[in-house]
Design an enzyme around this catalytic site. Structure first.
Site, PDB file in Angstrom:
ATOM      1  N   GLY A   1       0.824  -1.207   0.000  1.00 48.26           N
ATOM      2  CA  GLY A   1       0.000   0.000   0.000  1.00 48.26           C
ATOM      3  C   GLY A   1       0.854   1.251   0.000  1.00 48.26           C
TER       4      GLY A   1
ATOM      5  N   SER B   1       8.993   5.708 -11.287  1.00 56.43           N
ATOM      6  CA  SER B   1       8.970   5.975 -12.728  1.00 56.43           C
ATOM      7  C   SER B   1      10.375   6.255 -13.249  1.00 56.43           C
ATOM      8  CB  SER B   1       8.068   7.182 -13.023  1.00 56.43           C
ATOM      9  OG  SER B   1       8.663   8.368 -12.527  1.00 56.43           O
TER      10      SER B   1
ATOM     11  N   GLU C   1      13.140  -3.968  -4.841  1.00 52.63           N
ATOM     12  CA  GLU C   1      12.192  -4.174  -5.936  1.00 52.63           C
ATOM     13  C   GLU C   1      12.831  -3.846  -7.277  1.00 52.63           C
ATOM     14  OE1 GLU C   1       7.554  -3.055  -6.990  1.00 52.63           O
ATOM     15  OE2 GLU C   1       8.722  -1.652  -5.799  1.00 52.63           O
TER      16      GLU C   1
END
Length: 397
Positions: free
Chosen positions: A127, A382, A244
């Protein structure tokens, strides 16, 4: 720097490869090769098979159920998992929140949560993003107000991957409204069954329901579910996102699929794989993937010399280039199928027994994959954010 594998590492690769070939159920492998997603139950069963082998959390320390493998062996394991192919991690427990808990969490949190992640008793989701706080994650607004032994949580998360399957969610929440953006954020573990938590699926352009909105209305979260220190959540999030980004990489299995399909597809009587223009595109992509693989190995090799619990900013390079090449690989698949990709079908259509696509059956999921893979240059930070990190942390600008 010597990036070649040792005899022990090559023997380890063969051991892992043989295990995957024998242990992954054939129907699950066929789904993955076809570009479809295994069900929740299929993924859980597979990861319990890994847990029985002692391989469900390969990157963890031995004392928490991990393997004790070197970073290179962890890389080999992940590479073989993708090439088999086999289902990757169930939710975000093993590779995201687990390392945060055993690095920054309390002893009670380690004892409570880590064994359940190892044995896939809990499915976790992440989240982080909110409406208006995606790439600029530090702008998040979901609030957690301390009320004696609990936090009262209110707000919304979005793009929450597989939240419909999750038992727990780890959230970044704002606990200090007056502090600078990054300094007022905490890291909370929240039971998805708590009163006030609701999940609303989002249908994507490919027809799937991979992501969700999650709403929190006066959700009471015990204070003991705070990871680390209050208002230090941004530090823990940076650590998590570094993990990640190293994991985001193009699949060599996807390139093999391109080759296989191009060998079976004819254009004007000539196999696509024999056309010079197509072969040049394929060769250029393979060279770039090999270069990225070498860069990834260099990042992994440098980890031993870095300060404990810190991430190499070069992981941002892997994130940018890995996303770019993953998208390029799917574009090559579109070149293979051509106009037959237009009447694409979602997995839900296929499972519902809808009329099959025009042309070859294997073309049914290529267009959905193309649309879905647009996301990889956005999630996990991004491209623009990664370039800022590279400029500051590597180039010193």
């Amino acid at each position: 720097m010597d990036l070649s594998f040792t005899e022990d590492e090559l023997a380890f690769r063969e051991e892992v490869r043989a295990f995957f070939r024998s242990a992954v159920p054939a129907h699950v492998r066929e789904k993955l090769i076809a570009g479809r997603h295994p069900s929740r139950d299929e993924m859980v069963r597979w990861h319990r098979t890994l847990a029985t082998k002692g391989w469900s959390v390969p990157g963890w320390p031995v004392e928490y159920g991990g393997t004790g493998w070197s970073p290179i062996k962890q890389y080999i394991f992940a590479d073989e998992m993708r090439q088999t192919p086999a289902p990757e991690f169930c939710g975000s427990g093993a590779h995201l929140v687990g390392p945060v808990i055993y690095t920054f969490g309390s002893e009670a949190q380690k004892q409570r949560f880590l064994p359940r992640i190892v044995n896939v008793e809990d499915w976790w989701c992440q989240g982080f993003s909110e409406p208006g706080a995606g790439s600029d994650l530090a702008s998040l607004k979901m609030r957690a107000v301390r009320d004696q032994g609990h936090y009262i949580v209110n707000g919304q998360k979005i793009w929450t991957t597989l939240a419909q399957h999750a038992d727990w969610i780890f959230c970044l929440v704002r606990t200090d409204q007056d502090a600078k953006k990054q300094q007022g954020i905490s890291f909370l573990l929240i039971d998805m069954k708590s009163p006030g938590v609701s999940v609303r699926p989002i249908q994507l352009v490919d027809g799937s329901y991979e992501v969700n909105e999650v709403f929190f209305d006066d959700v009471r979260v015990p204070v003991e579910n705070l990871v680390g220190e209050e208002n230090r959540g941004w530090d823990y999030a940076k650590y998590l996102l570094g993990n990640e980004r190293v994991l985001i990489s193009p699949s060599k299995e996807r390139i093999r699929r391109v080759k296989d399909l191009a060998a079976r597809t004819r254009v004007g009587g000539e196999r696509l794989i024999d056309r010079r223009d197509f072969r040049e595109k394929l060769a250029a992509l393979e060279l770039q993937i090999k270069a990225l693989e070498i860069t990834q190995l260099r990042v992994i090799a440098s980890q031993s010399s870095r300060e404990k619990d810190t991430q190499d900013p070069a992981s941002s390079i892997l994130k940018i280039k890995g996303a770019e090449l993953e998208q390029a690989a799917v574009e090559l698949l579109l070149d293979v199928i051509g106009p037959y990709a237009l009447p694409y079908m979602s997995e839900e259509d296929l499972e519902a027994g809808q009329e099959p696509p025009i042309g070859a059956d294997w073309g049914a999921t290529i267009a959905p994959s193309y649309f879905n893979i647009r996301k990889v240059s956005i999630y996990g930070g991004s491209d623009e954010i990664q370039k800022n990190i590279i400029a500051k942390a590597i180039l010193g600008l």
